[in-house]
Design a protein around this motif. Structure first.
Motif, PDB file in Angstrom:
ATOM      1  N   GLN A   1       0.809  -1.210   0.000  1.00 41.26           N
ATOM      2  CA  GLN A   1       0.000   0.000   0.000  1.00 41.26           C
ATOM      3  C   GLN A   1       0.849   1.270   0.000  1.00 41.26           C
ATOM      4  O   GLN A   1       0.377   2.338  -0.366  1.00 41.26           O
ATOM      5  CB  GLN A   1      -0.933  -0.006   1.222  1.00 41.26           C
ATOM      6  CG  GLN A   1      -1.942  -1.156   1.224  1.00 41.26           C
ATOM      7  CD  GLN A   1      -2.907  -1.091   0.062  1.00 41.26           C
ATOM      8  OE1 GLN A   1      -3.203  -0.028  -0.446  1.00 41.26           O
ATOM      9  NE2 GLN A   1      -3.396  -2.231  -0.376  1.00 41.26           N
ATOM     10  N   THR A   2       2.122   1.184   0.443  1.00 37.77           N
ATOM     11  CA  THR A   2       2.953   2.373   0.540  1.00 37.77           C
ATOM     12  C   THR A   2       3.948   2.505  -0.609  1.00 37.77           C
ATOM     13  O   THR A   2       4.696   3.474  -0.663  1.00 37.77           O
ATOM     14  CB  THR A   2       3.731   2.370   1.876  1.00 37.77           C
ATOM     15  OG1 THR A   2       4.584   1.207   1.919  1.00 37.77           O
ATOM     16  CG2 THR A   2       2.774   2.337   3.044  1.00 37.77           C
ATOM     17  N   ILE A   3       3.988   1.543  -1.518  1.00 38.72           N
ATOM     18  CA  ILE A   3       4.964   1.576  -2.591  1.00 38.72           C
ATOM     19  C   ILE A   3       4.756   2.775  -3.499  1.00 38.72           C
ATOM     20  O   ILE A   3       5.678   3.523  -3.808  1.00 38.72           O
ATOM     21  CB  ILE A   3       4.906   0.271  -3.414  1.00 38.72           C
ATOM     22  CG1 ILE A   3       5.402  -0.902  -2.558  1.00 38.72           C
ATOM     23  CG2 ILE A   3       5.762   0.393  -4.663  1.00 38.72           C
ATOM     24  CD1 ILE A   3       5.267  -2.247  -3.215  1.00 38.72           C
ATOM     25  N   GLY A   4       3.515   2.983  -3.952  1.00 37.85           N
ATOM     26  CA  GLY A   4       3.240   4.086  -4.857  1.00 37.85           C
ATOM     27  C   GLY A   4       3.226   5.427  -4.162  1.00 37.85           C
ATOM     28  O   GLY A   4       3.550   6.457  -4.747  1.00 37.85           O
ATOM     29  N   GLU A   5       2.834   5.432  -2.878  1.00 37.96           N
ATOM     30  CA  GLU A   5       2.805   6.647  -2.066  1.00 37.96           C
ATOM     31  C   GLU A   5       2.063   7.806  -2.736  1.00 37.96           C
ATOM     32  O   GLU A   5       2.447   8.962  -2.631  1.00 37.96           O
ATOM     33  CB  GLU A   5       4.237   7.091  -1.722  1.00 37.96           C
ATOM     34  CG  GLU A   5       4.989   6.061  -0.910  1.00 37.96           C
ATOM     35  CD  GLU A   5       6.423   6.490  -0.631  1.00 37.96           C
ATOM     36  OE1 GLU A   5       6.900   7.447  -1.278  1.00 37.96           O
ATOM     37  OE2 GLU A   5       7.056   5.869   0.219  1.00 37.96           O
TER      38      GLU A   5
END
Length: 343
Positions: A7-11
């Protein structure tokens, strides 16, 4: 499987996905939305891409108009983007859609626009069989597209899948449909080997590459866990759909003759000749070569496993879930519901 911190990869950063409304595109969009990217789907008909919006949160997936033959539209689609995915490709030439303009020229236009925009996080979908020396125009154009991408953006990650399968595919579904309507199924290149790869695994590979977990400037070859001949694949389709059909194994010479006829009929009918029966001489040329992951790619870990996808989905685990509908009685075991109960 991809890690748990997706969930935090694309930010919240923007990734532009060219060709995102197609078969592979919808799975790529879902995977990128899951990873937190704001996904901008660039396609020729954004009005036909509304079905992608539920794949992300409200406002996370947006479709915009773009055409690979229009540099201005490509540049506009990349404004504010941090990453690019190119999925644009065709299996056969029709009208203005030529291999040279779509798969070679289109890739070059996207690469040039990405370079101008200062974007170096780029993933390009090619195909096993991409070869500048190929006798197939498809194979040559795929190689030209790869070269164009790397020339402009050297860090581009190239993904070369074998034939891709999934619920909306044009491979397993095609032969299941033929078995439904015809007493025989003709194939060219019965002994040619394929290594079908699940569309969801290809989408995960794209997400992994965009997350920076692939080697930049490297071409990965994507294949599933099984290698099967063309004849074995068709036999499997007949088994799953419970159809008794004769498989006609045609020579390459006969295949090219049939392809010439269907190409002519398609042209004379202004494209109305049934797609199910279409075949091109270029496709016959491609069938002369196996479509499997090379030993060199395995040795260099340029595979799904090398990207961290240790257990790719098998044909048996996915294909029956969408080929059941081609059975005479669908998912049911017998013609009459009461019949099985009385046994």
């Amino acid at each position: 499987m991809i890690g748990d911190n997706n969930q935090t990869i694309g930010e919240g950063r923007v990734v532009t996905v060219f060709g995102g409304s197609g078969f592979v595109g919808r799975y790529v969009v879902r995977a990128l939305a899951r990873d937190g990217w704001r996904v901008r789907v660039a396609c020729r008909r954004p009005d036909l891409a509304f079905f992608l919006q539920p794949l992300g949160r409200v406002g996370q997936v947006v479709a915009v108009q773009a055409n690979v033959r229009s540099p201005e539209s490509i540049a506009a689609a990349l404004r504010g983007a941090s990453a690019v995915v190119n999925l644009v490709g065709i299996l056969a030439e029709t009208g203005a859609q030529k291999f040279s303009s779509v798969q070679a020229g289109g890739a070059r236009t996207i690469a040039e626009a990405a370079k101008t925009a200062g974007i170096d996080n780029v993933v390009h979908i090619s195909a096993i069989g991409a070869d500048p020396q190929s006798r197939s125009a498809y194979g040559r154009s795929k190689a030209e597209g790869e070269a164009a991408m790397l020339a402009e953006v050297p860090a581009t990650v190239i993904l070369r899948p074998s034939v891709i399968f999934g619920p909306e595919d044009d491979f397993f579904n095609r032969f299941a449909t033929m078995a439904r309507y015809f007493p025989f199924v003709p194939i060219v290149g019965a002994e040619t080997k394929f290594q079908p790869v699940y569309v969801g695994d290809v989408a995960d590979a794209v997400a992994i590459a965009l997350a920076g977990r692939a080697k930049p400037g490297v071409a990965y070859e994507l294949g599933g866990p099984e290698v099967k001949s063309f004849a074995e694949i068709v036999d499997y389709v007949l088994k799953v759909t419970q159809r008794q059909r004769r498989v006609l194994k045609l020579s390459f010479g006969t295949g090219k003759l049939m392809a010439s006829v269907t190409q002519m009929l398609t042209k004379l009918s202004l494209g109305l000749f049934p797609k199910l029966l279409r075949m091109t001489r270029d496709q016959v040329e491609l069938l002369k070569h196996d479509n499997v992951v090379s030993d060199a790619a395995k040795a260099d870990a340029r595979t799904l496993q090398g990207l961290g996808i240790a257990d790719p989905q098998s044909i048996e685990s996915i294909v029956p879930t969408y080929l059941y509908r081609f059975r005479k009685v669908g998912q049911y075991q017998t013609q009459r519901l009461g019949e099985s109960a009385s046994r």
